[in-house]
Design an enzyme around this catalytic site. Structure first.
Site, mmCIF file in Angstrom:
data_model
loop_
_atom_site.group_PDB
_atom_site.id
_atom_site.type_symbol
_atom_site.label_atom_id
_atom_site.label_comp_id
_atom_site.label_asym_id
_atom_site.label_seq_id
_atom_site.Cartn_x
_atom_site.Cartn_y
_atom_site.Cartn_z
ATOM 1 N N PHE A 111 0.814 -1.225 0.000
ATOM 2 C CA PHE A 111 0.000 0.000 0.000
ATOM 3 C C PHE A 111 0.847 1.275 0.000
ATOM 4 O O PHE A 111 0.355 2.349 -0.355
ATOM 5 C CB PHE A 111 -0.994 -0.007 1.171
ATOM 6 C CG PHE A 111 -0.573 0.782 2.367
ATOM 7 C CD1 PHE A 111 0.289 0.242 3.304
ATOM 8 C CD2 PHE A 111 -1.026 2.075 2.556
ATOM 9 C CE1 PHE A 111 0.680 0.973 4.402
ATOM 10 C CE2 PHE A 111 -0.642 2.816 3.658
ATOM 11 C CZ PHE A 111 0.213 2.262 4.582
ATOM 12 N N LYS A 112 2.132 1.164 0.353
ATOM 13 C CA LYS A 112 2.975 2.369 0.380
ATOM 14 C C LYS A 112 3.071 3.007 -1.012
ATOM 15 O O LYS A 112 3.345 4.199 -1.131
ATOM 16 C CB LYS A 112 4.341 2.045 0.947
ATOM 17 C CG LYS A 112 4.228 1.473 2.365
ATOM 18 C CD LYS A 112 5.315 1.886 3.279
ATOM 19 C CE LYS A 112 5.038 1.603 4.743
ATOM 20 N NZ LYS A 112 4.360 0.331 5.076
ATOM 21 N N ASP A 113 2.832 2.211 -2.050
ATOM 22 C CA ASP A 113 2.835 2.758 -3.407
ATOM 23 C C ASP A 113 1.762 3.832 -3.596
ATOM 24 O O ASP A 113 1.927 4.724 -4.424
ATOM 25 C CB ASP A 113 2.559 1.650 -4.442
ATOM 26 C CG ASP A 113 3.718 0.673 -4.569
ATOM 27 O OD1 ASP A 113 4.878 1.095 -4.394
ATOM 28 O OD2 ASP A 113 3.455 -0.508 -4.851
ATOM 29 N N LEU A 116 3.672 6.795 -2.226
ATOM 30 C CA LEU A 116 5.033 7.030 -2.729
ATOM 31 C C LEU A 116 5.089 7.165 -4.244
ATOM 32 O O LEU A 116 6.102 7.593 -4.786
ATOM 33 C CB LEU A 116 5.984 5.945 -2.230
ATOM 34 C CG LEU A 116 6.448 6.205 -0.788
ATOM 35 C CD1 LEU A 116 7.100 4.964 -0.184
ATOM 36 C CD2 LEU A 116 7.407 7.387 -0.717
#
Ligand SMILES: *Cc1c(COP(=O)(O)O)cnc(C)c1O
Length: 495
Positions: A111-113, A116
């Site tokens: 989920f950091k995408d 980011l």
């Protein structure tokens, strides 16, 4: 422009959104928070007819109001493109009675995408708006996930370089392979002889080196951070909660205005805080269900009102949640202290010196919308197996923490409110733990053999992020001692 950001530790600080993104952290060590949270100016009905990028614009324009429409739309277009393997960006999958919000369809399948992939564009736009001429050098220490997501986000973004340090023997083989095969002329990946804390300390030392800052500036560089406390990461995370609600409405699963619950597998408290901000913007949310693994600091906090990090650090199969200091919680503490920076600063000072703090009953009363619980390792594995066997749907170890805690919540409260579970990583990212949970016979298989096996049992195509690294050449092989990190940075920048 009418929105400013304040520091959680000093009332006199007041900056624009783009300045807050550039700075990351306030000089007093506080976090930037919006002075007041703006309300959505489109109805839920209108939002339900929009695609992801349109919803993103509607949400972000309110929180980042010193960006022009053109600037913001350009950032959004460049972030949410074919790097994602589905046009929907964040599909909502109904499994039995719950909705799994799949936040893992970006470049690094976690989920950091979601944040980011847009942060580099928000950052370079902020630099331009504030007449920063230097090239931005992102410096990151990683225990695995953040490093790769930041590399993928910043790769080939003009005006930036990214340098990632990771503990050479402290990340999973797939995580290491993902990082050392990273393409892009502006990307640098360095293994250090030491653990994550050594990498983190090294990065902090480089950041606070005033002399280096001067040399850098003369050479046309300045450091910045892609850390999860940057509002440039927090704000894009509000979007998918609004989008999920809009989709539920569009699909006739809920009525306009009907409240939903959200369940979030939590580490640093960024993702769940974004849901809280979404509610403050007007999204009908009933409960925020905060799910922890065996590092259950947050469960204890919601139960007792005391935050206490003095405990053993447990290594679990949901490593991205192995955290004892949930940095973003500070934003909530500030809020329930009545936006009182002095009070918050006092509690944070106590966290630093004693490793703990206790909130007042008044403050605790304002946490009624939060429910905290945790999953043990055995429960986590059992949930993966059960959901697979009952429904054929395979979830990762982090999402399973959330599903497990939701089950406990349901049993405890009998609450049947429609519920969205934030699904934070693809099972392919944690293939071994996931497959072991399903059947111990997988134990003896190799990493990529397991990947193929997972594809077979789940009927889900192996994501590009995994296919790529099967054969990708190693492009980064520098290893250094943890006290030589600064020298490596200088070498890269030629200073
Ligand atoms: C980072 C991460 C989390 C925790 O998110 P926070 O915003 O830190 O609470 C959960 N799951 C996965 C897969 C992650 O990478």
């Amino acid at each position: 422009m009418s929105m400013f950001y304040r520091s959680t530790r000093d009332d006199s600080v007041k900056v624009t959104a783009s300045q807050a993104i550039l700075k990351g952290l306030a000089a007093d060590g506080g976090l930037f928070v919006p002075e007041s949270i703006p309300s959505l100016d489109k109805s839920l009905e209108e939002l339900s007819k929009m695609n992801y990028k349109e919803v993103a614009y509607e949400v972000m324009k309110l929180m980042l109001d010193d960006f022009t429409e053109e600037e913001l739309k350009s950032c959004i277009d460049r972030a949410y493109d074919s790097k994602f393997d589905t046009e929907e960006m964040t599909p909502l999958v109904k499994v039995e009675n719950e909705y799994f919000l799949e936040l893992f369809h970006g470049a690094t399948i976690a989920f950091k995408d979601m944040a980011l992939s847009i942060l580099p564009h928000l950052l370079t736009t902020s630099a331009k708006k504030n007449n920063v001429k230097n090239e931005i050098v992102i410096l990151t220490a990683t225990s695995g996930d953040t490093g790769k997501a930041a590399l993928a986000g910043f790769a080939n973004v003009p005006g930036t370089k990214i340098i990632v340090f990771y503990p050479k023997n402290g990340v999973s083989p797939i995580q290491e392979k993902q990082m050392v095969t990273q393409k892009g002329d502006n990307t640098y990946v360095i293994g250090i002889k030491g653990n994550f804390d050594d990498a983190q300390t090294g990065v902090k030392n480089i950041f606070s080196d005033k002399e280096l800052e001067k040399v850098m500036n003369d050479a046309g560089f300045q450091f910045s951070s892609a850390n999860s406390i940057n509002i440039g990461r927090l704000v894009p995370q509000i979007v998918y909660y609004v989008y999920a609600y809009a989709k539920l409405l569009a699909n006739g699963e809920i009525k306009d205005g009907e409240k939903i619950n959200v369940v979030v597998p939590t580490g640093n408290f960024g993702n769940i805080l974004a849901a809280f901000y979404a509610k403050n913007m007007g999204l009908p949310i009933n409960k925020f269900i905060c799910a922890s693994n065996e590092n259950k600091v947050l469960y204890d906090f919601f139960t007792t009102g005391e935050y206490d990090r003095n405990r053993e650090f447990v290594l679990t199969t949901s490593p991205s949640m192995d955290i004892l200091i949930s940095s973003n919680l500070e934003r909530l503490i500030y809020r329930i202290a009545g936006n009182n920076a002095a009070k918050n600063a006092e509690l944070m000072a106590s966290l630093k010196s004693e490793g703990k703090y206790k909130i007042t009953d008044d403050m605790k009363a304002q946490l009624a919308d939060f429910y905290g619980n945790y999953a043990t390792e055995a429960e986590d594995a059992a949930t993966i197996k059960k959901i697979y066997e009952d429904c054929g749907y395979v979830i990762d170890t982090h999402t399973s923490v959330a599903a497990t805690v939701y089950d406990k919540y349901r049993k405890e409260t009998g609450d049947t409110t429609k519920t969205v579970i934030a699904s934070t990583a693809s099972p392919y990212k944690f293939t071994r733990s996931v497959m072991n949970a399903i059947d111990s016979k997988y134990d003896s298989m190799g990493d990529f053999e397991l990947v193929d096996e997972l594809s077979k049992i789940s009927n889900v195509k192996v994501p590009n992020a995994i296919e790529e690294i099967r054969t990708a050449p190693v492009l980064h092989d520098t290893v250094c001692d943890s006290d030589k990190m600064c020298d490596e940075v200088k070498k890269i920048l030629g200073i």
